[in-house]
Design a protein around this motif. Structure first.
Motif, PDB file in Angstrom:
ATOM      1  N   PRO A 102       0.755  -1.179   0.002  1.00 57.04           N
ATOM      2  CA  PRO A 102       0.062  -0.114  -0.024  1.00 57.04           C
ATOM      3  C   PRO A 102       1.033   1.380   0.026  1.00 57.04           C
ATOM      4  CG  PRO A 102      -0.646  -1.448   1.721  1.00 57.04           C
ATOM      5  CD  PRO A 102       0.442  -2.149   1.079  1.00 57.04           C
ATOM      6  N   TRP A 406      -4.854  -2.686   2.380  1.00 58.52           N
ATOM      7  CA  TRP A 406      -5.327  -2.215   0.949  1.00 58.52           C
ATOM      8  C   TRP A 406      -6.738  -1.796   1.202  1.00 58.52           C
ATOM      9  CZ3 TRP A 406      -3.362   0.105  -2.889  1.00 58.52           C
ATOM     10  CH2 TRP A 406      -2.023  -0.141  -3.296  1.00 58.52           C
ATOM     11  N   THR A 407      -7.365  -2.713   1.642  1.00 58.65           N
ATOM     12  CA  THR A 407      -8.978  -2.476   1.691  1.00 58.65           C
ATOM     13  C   THR A 407      -9.197  -1.388   2.588  1.00 58.65           C
ATOM     14  OG1 THR A 407      -9.362  -4.079   3.664  1.00 58.65           O
ATOM     15  CG2 THR A 407      -9.642  -4.814   1.414  1.00 58.65           C
ATOM     16  N   SER A 409      -7.182   1.189   2.724  1.00 58.72           N
ATOM     17  CA  SER A 409      -6.731   2.579   2.330  1.00 58.72           C
ATOM     18  C   SER A 409      -7.622   2.745   1.282  1.00 58.72           C
ATOM     19  CB  SER A 409      -5.317   2.243   1.681  1.00 58.72           C
ATOM     20  OG  SER A 409      -4.418   1.887   2.839  1.00 58.72           O
ATOM     21  N   LEU A 410      -8.105   1.867   0.474  1.00 60.33           N
ATOM     22  CA  LEU A 410      -9.026   2.175  -0.729  1.00 60.33           C
ATOM     23  C   LEU A 410     -10.747   2.487  -0.361  1.00 60.33           C
ATOM     24  CD1 LEU A 410      -7.471  -0.457  -3.123  1.00 60.33           C
ATOM     25  CD2 LEU A 410      -7.292   2.060  -3.369  1.00 60.33           C
TER      26      LEU A 410
END
Length: 548
Positions: A102, A406-407, A409-410
């Motif tokens: 990330p 990742w999840t 952050s996104l």
């Protein structure tokens, strides 16, 4: 015994600890209201003497506090040019590519710094604003006004080894304030008192910790690559403990070589310091350091619990900031920016309260800011990485921790919710009979060094005539309990050789060499019987780090 009479000084805000949190709070208070009376107390012989950090600095906090820090000549010069991640085996290494990570894990745009020198510079900025900064002043006691914190006692000197008043005894002073801010760092002695009295950890996970050890090396200029940042995992720890290393190339052909061991390891035979020394014999490291020389050494505990372990941060008259609050982002290996942001938030809350005529109450505005502002945005997306590592091990945590970051952050959510930490690091220690002893190679004096030799490179000094600042709640426990049950791990977990078992069998004795103490607080954290209480020695004593 007659009650000690002390002189008293009144301030608007009393700050304990001249680290990034305390100095940020002091500067911000004076920026908001130059008429506020603000004092910063530092137990080190000078500002920076007890500051040890990696450090790759995210300037987010400093950008907010002093946006013109470059023009002011801050000692922040070496930008990160290259970011490396490696998985180590005994004889080789595997590069982990940067692209799956990330964006929050990138060090580009960050700076390799000596936080000791950054804090020295910040102290100059604070003093220029009218802040009183007093180094060599240990804050040894809380001053209470009923059930609220009204100040601290600082500058007590001259006690005999038995705790009685010596011929040159100085009682110290009471420094009282409308608010007291504790920025003592990890496991601070006053923060422990406050947390226990007000039960601030209730409904929060226990704090988790790591032991960070660091050496500064001067290396062959041909091998030096200014601005290069390298992190490793795997060997030599493998399955024995979590942790890893950092190698940062700063200016003047110097590199910071560091090693972190998570303190929730089970095997009481583990010897974190020797794991660090063994790491330097990996071919990749041996090649880098060959022909160089180590010029400094130090160690400190690191708060690793993250979001779940942040306690309640306020009580009547007092707040916790920085590492006292546990604001390190573990996967990023960064906490200085959050320490600064916490100091700024605490200052804003205190200044507004004082302006409104308040004093000595609960600064709930500070807590609300911290749990909803930039610190929350930094820590919440990575909150599951540490518990994953603790529960599942290194490789699964790399995969699922990366996915979780990742999840978060996104999309702003986690597939795993919020995982909880388990037992304390002390309670994680297993019995010696269930683990094999670990055979560590003898240091060679070139790449690896014995503890006492290395401690001399921390420039540590304690006045030997003072009382020992490492208190055993029950002096019988080290030999009667810890030795037969855990092979007395204090002999090994201390990175400064403070604790020894002398003799064998019925003649065995537990010896405390407090003069060696580098104030890392590991003993207070990891002792399986929770029998050691680290308190502050008299002011000015301890390590004298140059540019850690």
């Amino acid at each position: 015994m007659a009650e000690i009479e002390r002189e008293s000084m009144e301030y608007d805000v009393v700050i304990v600890g001249a680290g990034p949190a305390g100095l940020s709070a002091a500067i911000k208070l004076k920026q908001i209201n130059p008429d506020l009376e603000v004092v910063v107390l530092e137990k080190g012989s000078e500002v920076g003497a007890h500051i040890l950090s990696g450090a790759v600095l995210d300037t987010a906090g400093l950008d907010q506090l002093l946006p013109d820090w470059k023009e002011r000549g801050a000692p922040i010069k070496v930008g990160v040019k290259k970011d490396n991640f490696f998985m180590l085996g005994p004889h080789g290494h595997l590069r982990i590519p940067n692209w799956p990570m990330p964006k929050l894990m990138s060090n580009h745009g960050k700076y390799i710094v000596s936080m000791a020198n950054v804090c020295r510079w910040m102290a100059e900025q604070a003093e220029a604003l009218g802040v009183e900064v007093f180094p060599g002043m240990s804050a040894s006691e809380i001053v209470w006004d009923g059930d609220r914190v009204a100040g601290v006692v600082a500058g007590e000197f001259g006690k005999n080894p038995d705790g009685t008043q010596g011929p040159n005894y100085e009682p110290g002073m009471e420094l009282r304030g409308k608010y007291v801010m504790l920025g003592e760092g990890v496991r601070g002695s006053l923060a422990k008192v406050v947390m226990e009295k007000f039960n601030l950890s209730k409904d929060h996970c226990p704090q988790k910790f790591g032991l960070g050890m660091k050496e500064i090396w001067e290396i062959d200029p041909a091998k030096h690559h200014e601005g290069t940042v390298t992190h490793t995992m795997g060997w030599p720890l493998n399955g024995n403990a979590g942790g890893g290393s950092f190698v940062y190339h700063l200016e003047n052909n110097q590199v910071y070589v560091g090693f972190v061991v998570h303190l929730n390891y089970e095997n009481p035979h583990l010897y974190p310091y020797m794991e660090f020394q063994r790491f330097k014999h990996h071919p990749m490291m041996a090649d880098l350091l060959d022909g160089g020389k180590r010029v400094a050494y130090g160690a400190r505990a690191i708060s690793e619990g993250g979001w779940q372990s942040i306690p309640k941060l306020t009580a009547p008259g007092v707040v916790l900031m920085g590492c006292a609050a546990g604001l390190v982002n573990v996967p990023r290996i960064k906490g200085n920016h959050n320490a600064m942001l916490s100091g700024i938030a605490a200052a804003e809350a205190a200044a507004a309260a004082i302006k409104a005529g308040r004093a000595g109450d609960d600064l709930v505005e500070y807590e609300a800011d911290l749990r909803s502002g930039p610190i929350a945005k930094d820590l919440k997306p990575v909150r599951n990485v540490k518990p994953m590592w603790s529960k599942w091990g290194m490789f699964p945590s790399l995969v699922f921790g990366g996915l979780d970051m990742w999840t978060n952050s996104l999309f702003g959510f986690s597939l795993f919710g919020t995982l909880k930490h388990g037992k304390t690091d002390a309670a994680a220690t297993g019995e010696a009979k269930n683990f094999k002893p670990i055979d560590y190679p003898k240091p060679d004096g070139k790449l690896s060094f014995d503890r006492l030799t290395n401690v001399s490179f921390s420039f540590t000094n304690h006045e030997e005539s003072q009382p020992c600042h490492l208190h055993l709640k029950d002096p019988s426990i080290p030999i009667a309990v810890n030795l037969p049950k855990f092979d007395e791990p204090a002999q090994r977990y201390c990175p400064a050789g403070v604790y020894e078992v002398i003799g064998e069998g019925a003649d065995a004795k537990f010896q405390i060499n407090f003069q060696n103490c580098v104030h890392c607080k590991t003993c207070d954290i990891k002792d399986p019987s929770q029998n050691i209480n680290w308190t502050t020695p008299q002011g000015g004593d301890g390590p004298n780090y140059p540019n850690m």
